[in-house]
Design a protein around this motif. Structure first.
Motif, PDB file in Angstrom:
ATOM      1  N   GLU A  74      11.146  15.807   5.688  1.00 15.00           N
ATOM      2  CA  GLU A  74      10.637  15.196   6.917  1.00 15.00           C
ATOM      3  C   GLU A  74       9.139  15.442   7.098  1.00 15.00           C
ATOM      4  N   GLN A  75       8.689  16.682   6.828  1.00 17.35           N
ATOM      5  CA  GLN A  75       7.281  16.989   7.049  1.00 17.35           C
ATOM      6  C   GLN A  75       6.360  16.201   6.124  1.00 17.35           C
ATOM      7  N   ASP A  76       6.892  15.771   4.960  1.00 14.82           N
ATOM      8  CA  ASP A  76       6.073  14.974   4.048  1.00 14.82           C
ATOM      9  C   ASP A  76       5.763  13.596   4.614  1.00 14.82           C
ATOM     10  N   MET A  77       6.597  13.119   5.512  1.00 16.63           N
ATOM     11  CA  MET A  77       6.389  11.788   6.066  1.00 16.63           C
ATOM     12  C   MET A  77       5.084  11.709   6.858  1.00 16.63           C
ATOM     13  N   PRO A 119       1.111   5.322   8.336  1.00 18.67           N
ATOM     14  CA  PRO A 119       2.216   4.699   9.076  1.00 18.67           C
ATOM     15  C   PRO A 119       2.574   3.340   8.487  1.00 18.67           C
ATOM     16  N   PRO A 120       3.842   2.948   8.551  1.00 19.00           N
ATOM     17  CA  PRO A 120       4.253   1.647   7.996  1.00 19.00           C
ATOM     18  C   PRO A 120       3.587   0.496   8.733  1.00 19.00           C
ATOM     19  N   ALA A 133       9.312  -4.053   5.897  1.00 18.65           N
ATOM     20  CA  ALA A 133       9.673  -3.539   4.573  1.00 18.65           C
ATOM     21  C   ALA A 133       9.243  -2.080   4.431  1.00 18.65           C
ATOM     22  N   GLU A 134       8.041  -1.751   4.891  1.00 17.83           N
ATOM     23  CA  GLU A 134       7.574  -0.368   4.793  1.00 17.83           C
ATOM     24  C   GLU A 134       8.349   0.540   5.744  1.00 17.83           C
ATOM     25  N   ARG A 135       8.756   0.015   6.888  1.00 13.25           N
ATOM     26  CA  ARG A 135       9.570   0.826   7.812  1.00 13.25           C
ATOM     27  C   ARG A 135      10.921   1.172   7.181  1.00 13.25           C
ATOM     28  N   LYS A 136      11.522   0.210   6.488  1.00 15.84           N
ATOM     29  CA  LYS A 136      12.788   0.482   5.798  1.00 15.84           C
ATOM     30  C   LYS A 136      12.612   1.568   4.753  1.00 15.84           C
ATOM     31  N   PRO A 138       0.817  -1.233   0.000  1.00 12.35           N
ATOM     32  CA  PRO A 138       0.000   0.000   0.000  1.00 12.35           C
ATOM     33  C   PRO A 138       0.843   1.272   0.000  1.00 12.35           C
ATOM     34  N   LEU A 139       1.963   1.272   0.731  1.00  9.97           N
ATOM     35  CA  LEU A 139       2.796   2.467   0.792  1.00  9.97           C
ATOM     36  C   LEU A 139       3.350   2.829  -0.581  1.00  9.97           C
ATOM     37  N   HIS A 140       3.630   1.830  -1.409  1.00 10.74           N
ATOM     38  CA  HIS A 140       4.127   2.109  -2.760  1.00 10.74           C
ATOM     39  C   HIS A 140       3.120   2.938  -3.548  1.00 10.74           C
TER      40      HIS A 140
END
Length: 554
Positions: A228-231, A236-237, A241-244, A205-207
């Motif tokens: 950073e603010q875009d994160m 949230p991961p 894999a999404e955390r990386k 989903p993050l992709h």
């Protein structure tokens, strides 16, 4: 893969040699030339292996005082027009009109001012230009590789994925030497299709969220740099894999590479971690240069794959259309001969089944031939689906012997589709299949066909439903295959009219191959164990059609 080759024609050693050293450290084969004679010799020796030719416009060469770097390349190209490196011009005289004209004549990809550019700028352009040259659509090696991928792939998504993994990723590794990942969106979602990092490939989903940012926030020529603010705007991961991936997004440059048909491709360039790059790049600047030089080649490859696969499909459809047509004719001849000789009783169940199959085969041949021969230009007719459905149902009722049982149609809503009248074939075939299922309607349930039309900004869809006992999952997997039927359908087929054998196959061919829509079984979305749902979906109908007396979308 062989290293990319760069030739630097520069008379001043203190400018030429450091650049050679940096490029060599980055894995390039870098060759220098200080005079016009040396330049001719170097270019001749490298030949077609030369990827990028960097030329100082003004060469202080007493043996050739009026010859510029561009003159060297123009003269050499006269004798070897098939050798085609990318050209990068360096000049300390940006306002010299004659220099600029020579550069235009040569067709240079980049024209940099020596007073403003530094080694990092030249290296950045050389990286991008080497990648551009390696991805040129007309290069024989690339043509051969693309043809091989298209021939071996089972579908368009497979071909595009293989291009990204086997060609694009390999060239990115050879030219950029920077950490990256490629995001590809197709009908299955968005996947990390290739990377040189430890971030796992696959769909996530993050992709899809990152792809939306890459393609949505800026024009294609402008990469988006994530901070950073875009994160905080991303979900949230959910796993390691999404955390990386999230941990590396800050400072990354997101560059849209292609948007062709239903595919989206973007490149994410990460800020290098210690040890990942000997000469770390400013990711935003590198992405901007890639946008300038590389995007058109990527789009060209996508289109090449599309055209190649489309040509293959048309040839296959044409061949199958002939086969179906001749088999249908031959079967009809055998049936008529059997009746004439008394071997086959006219209007018996066997006679009707064989005749229906012969009719279906001939019509399948006609439909496939029509699809293969369709013009590439858009069909301009706008059909109102409710009227088309009611018309085809009336025709169906006249053709079918429904007996004492009632067979009602209820249509809700309305929508428009860009198509021609032959879409009625697909509609009638879906209605036929559902009508033939009426014999499997549970006791106490009224047999009928219910249709809902919905028109939205993104397109139109039409859902056909019945109230018969739902076929098992294993049988429904084969709904759209040629000659598919169920035992229950076959048992009650007498008097059912044409369409017993090939109705849904023909519908799918027309909807998907000719009109670029989708026809899918969504029966699992119907509550309970009764009822089938077959859904046709289409893109936006286009501009300038009438709706409720008003002109829409003009």
């Amino acid at each position: 893969m062989q290293p990319k080759t760069v030739a630097i024609v520069e008379d001043e050693a203190h400018q030429r040699e450091p650049l050679q050293m940096i490029l060599t450290a980055l894995g390039f084969r870098a060759v220098g030339a200080a005079t016009v004679a040396e330049a001719y010799q170097v270019i001749k020796e490298l030949g077609d292996e030369l990827d990028v030719l960097m030329l100082d416009m003004k060469l202080d060469d007493p043996d050739a005082p009026t010859t510029t770097g561009a003159d060297v390349a123009i003269e050499f190209r006269k004798h070897h027009p098939d050798w085609s490196p990318e050209y990068l011009i360096k000049t300390a005289h940006p306002n010299e009109v004659n220099y600029y004209r020579l550069a235009q004549r040569l067709g240079v990809a980049a024209y940099l001012t020596a007073d403003e550019a530094i080694d990092e700028d030249f290296v950045r352009h050389i990286r991008a230009l080497a990648l551009k040259r390696s991805l040129r659509v007309e290069r024989p090696r690339l043509i051969k590789a693309l043809t091989s991928i298209s021939d071996s792939a089972q579908n368009l998504s497979g071909a595009v994925s293989k291009f990204c993994r086997e060609i694009l990723a390999e060239e990115l590794d050879a030219c950029l030497r920077a950490p990256y990942l490629l995001l590809l969106t197709d009908e299955g979602g968005t996947q990390n299709v290739a990377t040189n990092t430890d971030i796992p490939t696959g769909y996530a989903p993050l992709h899809a969220d990152i792809q939306s940012v890459a393609h949505g926030v800026r024009k294609f020529a402008s990469p988006y740099v994530a901070w950073e603010q875009d994160m905080y705007s991303l979900p949230p991961p959910t796993d390691e894999a999404e955390r990386k991936l999230m941990a590396r997004l800050a400072g990354a440059a997101l560059l849209p590479l292609a948007a062709v048909k239903n595919f989206r491709l973007s490149l994410t360039l990460f800020v290098p971690q210690p040890g990942e790059s000997k000469y770390p790049e400013d990711t935003g600047k590198l992405a901007a240069v890639l946008a300038q030089h590389v995007r058109p080649s990527i789009i060209g490859h996508f289109l090449s794959i599309l055209v190649h696969l489309d040509s293959q499909r048309r040839a296959m459809q044409k061949s199958i259309s002939y086969l179906c047509h001749y088999i249908g004719q031959e079967q009809q001849r055998i049936v008529e001969g059997g009746v004439a000789l008394g071997h086959l009783k006219e209007e018996s169940g066997t006679h009707r089944s064989l005749r229906v199959m012969a009719d279906d085969l001939r019509q399948t041949g006609a439909v496939l031939s029509m699809v293969a021969d369709r013009p590439r230009k858009d069909v301009v007719t706008i059909l109102e689906m409710r009227s088309l459905i009611e018309k085809e149902f009336a025709s169906l009722r006249e053709m079918m012997d429904t007996g004492p049982e009632s067979l009602d149609l209820r249509v809700e809503g309305s929508c428009h589709v860009r198509a021609s009248e032959d879409l009625g074939i697909a509609v009638k075939r879906v209605l036929q299949w559902l009508a033939q299922r009426r014999l499997e309607t549970p006791p106490g349930t009224a047999a009928g066909i219910f249709v809902r039309c919905v028109e939205q900004e993104g397109g139109s869809w039409v859902a056909f439903e019945d109230r018969s006992r739902r076929l098992p999952d294993e049988l429904r997997k084969h709904l759209f295959e040629p000659f598919y039927t169920s035992l229950a359908l076959l048992a009650g087929a007498a008097g059912g009219g044409p369409g017993v054998y090939l109705p849904l196959y023909l519908s799918k061919v027309l909807v998907e191959e000719k009109y670029g829509g989708r026809l899918e079984d969504e029966s699992d979305k119907v509550e309970g164990e009764v009822g089938h749902r077959l859904v046709m979906s289409f893109g936006p109908p286009g501009q300038g059609y009438e709706k409720n007396g008003a002109l829409v979308g003009a």
